[in-house]
Design a protein around this motif. Structure first.
Motif, PDB file in Angstrom:
ATOM      1  N   ALA A  60      48.339  89.831  43.981  1.00 42.05           N
ATOM      2  CA  ALA A  60      48.362  89.147  45.275  1.00 42.05           C
ATOM      3  C   ALA A  60      47.779  87.743  45.151  1.00 42.05           C
ATOM      4  O   ALA A  60      48.289  86.791  45.758  1.00 42.05           O
ATOM      5  N   LEU A  61      46.729  87.586  44.366  1.00 44.15           N
ATOM      6  CA  LEU A  61      46.153  86.257  44.152  1.00 44.15           C
ATOM      7  C   LEU A  61      47.149  85.347  43.441  1.00 44.15           C
ATOM      8  O   LEU A  61      47.224  84.143  43.715  1.00 44.15           O
ATOM      9  N   ASP A  62      47.926  85.916  42.526  1.00 44.45           N
ATOM     10  CA  ASP A  62      48.987  85.135  41.867  1.00 44.45           C
ATOM     11  C   ASP A  62      49.966  84.594  42.900  1.00 44.45           C
ATOM     12  O   ASP A  62      50.384  83.429  42.830  1.00 44.45           O
ATOM     13  N   ARG A  63      50.342  85.420  43.851  1.00 48.87           N
ATOM     14  CA  ARG A  63      51.291  84.995  44.884  1.00 48.87           C
ATOM     15  C   ARG A  63      50.689  83.907  45.769  1.00 48.87           C
ATOM     16  O   ARG A  63      51.370  82.936  46.117  1.00 48.87           O
ATOM     17  N   VAL A  64      49.429  84.070  46.123  1.00 48.49           N
ATOM     18  CA  VAL A  64      48.763  83.068  46.954  1.00 48.49           C
ATOM     19  C   VAL A  64      48.761  81.708  46.262  1.00 48.49           C
ATOM     20  O   VAL A  64      48.945  80.666  46.897  1.00 48.49           O
ATOM     21  N   CYS A  65      48.582  81.713  44.957  1.00 50.66           N
ATOM     22  CA  CYS A  65      48.474  80.468  44.190  1.00 50.66           C
ATOM     23  C   CYS A  65      49.818  79.933  43.712  1.00 50.66           C
ATOM     24  O   CYS A  65      49.866  78.962  42.954  1.00 50.66           O
ATOM     25  N   SER A  66      50.899  80.546  44.153  1.00 50.24           N
ATOM     26  CA  SER A  66      52.234  80.144  43.687  1.00 50.24           C
ATOM     27  C   SER A  66      52.715  78.844  44.313  1.00 50.24           C
ATOM     28  O   SER A  66      53.696  78.260  43.854  1.00 50.24           O
TER      29      SER A  66
END
Length: 324
Positions: free
Chosen positions: A89-95
């Motif tokens: 989820a953090l990966d998606r936020v930082c995309s």
């Protein structure tokens, strides 16, 4: 108790919203009266460039864990308001693909099944809905310069007026009208507490030129103030200045501020686009120095919020306050 989920799947836009989804780790901590610190996602999605944003996401969560508390980064993914994110989820936020969500945008994002990064206002509101009382961020939004004509005032202030959350920050960004911001906070009965300082911080600078009404020098003192203030139903701003070693040089700061204000006026940039434009100008014009200051201060604020959360959990246990 908010709904607990570990694996989030896309939802139908027609499904009624029943409150934020809380990760199992955060829910367990809340159920046992453990310390939890909310973290915003707009900083990650819009405030820092890749890959610095993803690195900072881990740094902030680790800063909270190192002080004995549980981190709860907040965002809306697949139309679900989530309090506590896993690595994916953090990966998606930082995309770089998430829109910016204030409280007014939550209904649309949730109802339409969209993704979004939460501002200070939206993070505070969702954290309170989940039962999280401490929140760490970089700088609070406020009254913009020229607000007498534009009426441009951050939703952060109004939300804190009616949301019982303590926000640890480094004051408000110096690009804002600091004096007017403090006046609005006073009018709305939002508590303001300087941490280790008698001066209200100005984000990149330790001193905005305005005093704070109250001062605390230890996490235990902050926890005691919050334990009493939260009964009013409004929020508390805990203003911690950036460390001396990380402060942006005064001459550089003042030059970039003057240039940035002239730039947004000349380009006709208004509303919610003003702050990102000015921050980008600071980052570019300082050769990355303002970015380093930003990361340093928000990391320190996450650590302080965790210390306060630990102290608050102890106070609540002693007082027999039931966990949410």
């Amino acid at each position: 108790m908010p709904h607990v989920t570990e694996h989030v799947v896309p939802r139908s836009p027609l499904r009624p919203w029943s409150g934020p989804d809380v990760s199992e780790e955060v829910a367990d901590a809340l159920a046992t009266g453990g310390p939890v610190v909310a973290l915003e996602s707009t900083l990650l999605a819009h405030g820092l460039p890749a890959p610095r944003n993803r690195e900072t996401a881990d740094v902030l969560e680790q800063a909270v864990r190192a002080r004995g508390a549980v981190p709860a980064t907040v965002a809306v993914l697949d139309g679900r308001a989530r309090v506590g994110l896993d690595a994916a989820a953090l990966d998606r936020v930082c995309s770089g693909e998430l829109v910016k969500l204030s409280v007014r945008d939550l209904g649309a994002a949730i109802g339409l099944g969209r993704d979004g990064a939460t501002t200070v206002a939206a993070t505070a509101w969702l954290a309170a809905a989940a039962g999280v009382a401490l929140f760490a961020t970089g700088g609070l939004g406020g009254v913009h310069r020229g607000a007498r004509e534009s009426w441009d005032v951050s939703a952060d202030l109004g939300v804190l007026a009616r949301t019982p959350v303590a926000v640890v920050c480094s004051g408000v960004k110096s690009i804002l009208d600091v004096g007017a911001t403090l006046e609005v906070l006073e009018t709305d009965s939002v508590g303001v507490l300087g941490y280790g300082t008698d001066s209200f911080p100005g984000f990149y600078r330790r001193d905005s030129g305005h005093p704070v009404p109250w001062r605390a020098d230890t996490p235990a003192q902050v926890a005691a103030v919050w334990a009493a203030h939260r009964t009013t139903g409004s929020g508390l701003v805990v203003a911690q200045p950036v460390a001396v070693a990380d402060e942006l040089a005064e001459a550089l700061h003042d030059r970039l501020l003057a240039e940035g204000l002239a730039m947004v006026a000349g380009r006709g940039i208004v509303g919610k686009d003003v702050t990102p434009a000015l921050l980008e100008h600071f980052h570019a014009g300082s050769g990355g120095a303002s970015l380093a200051t930003n990361v340093a201060l928000v990391t320190a604020n996450a650590g302080l919020a965790a210390d306060v959360a630990v102290e608050l959990a102890g106070l609540d246990r002693e007082a027999g306050v039931s966990p949410r």
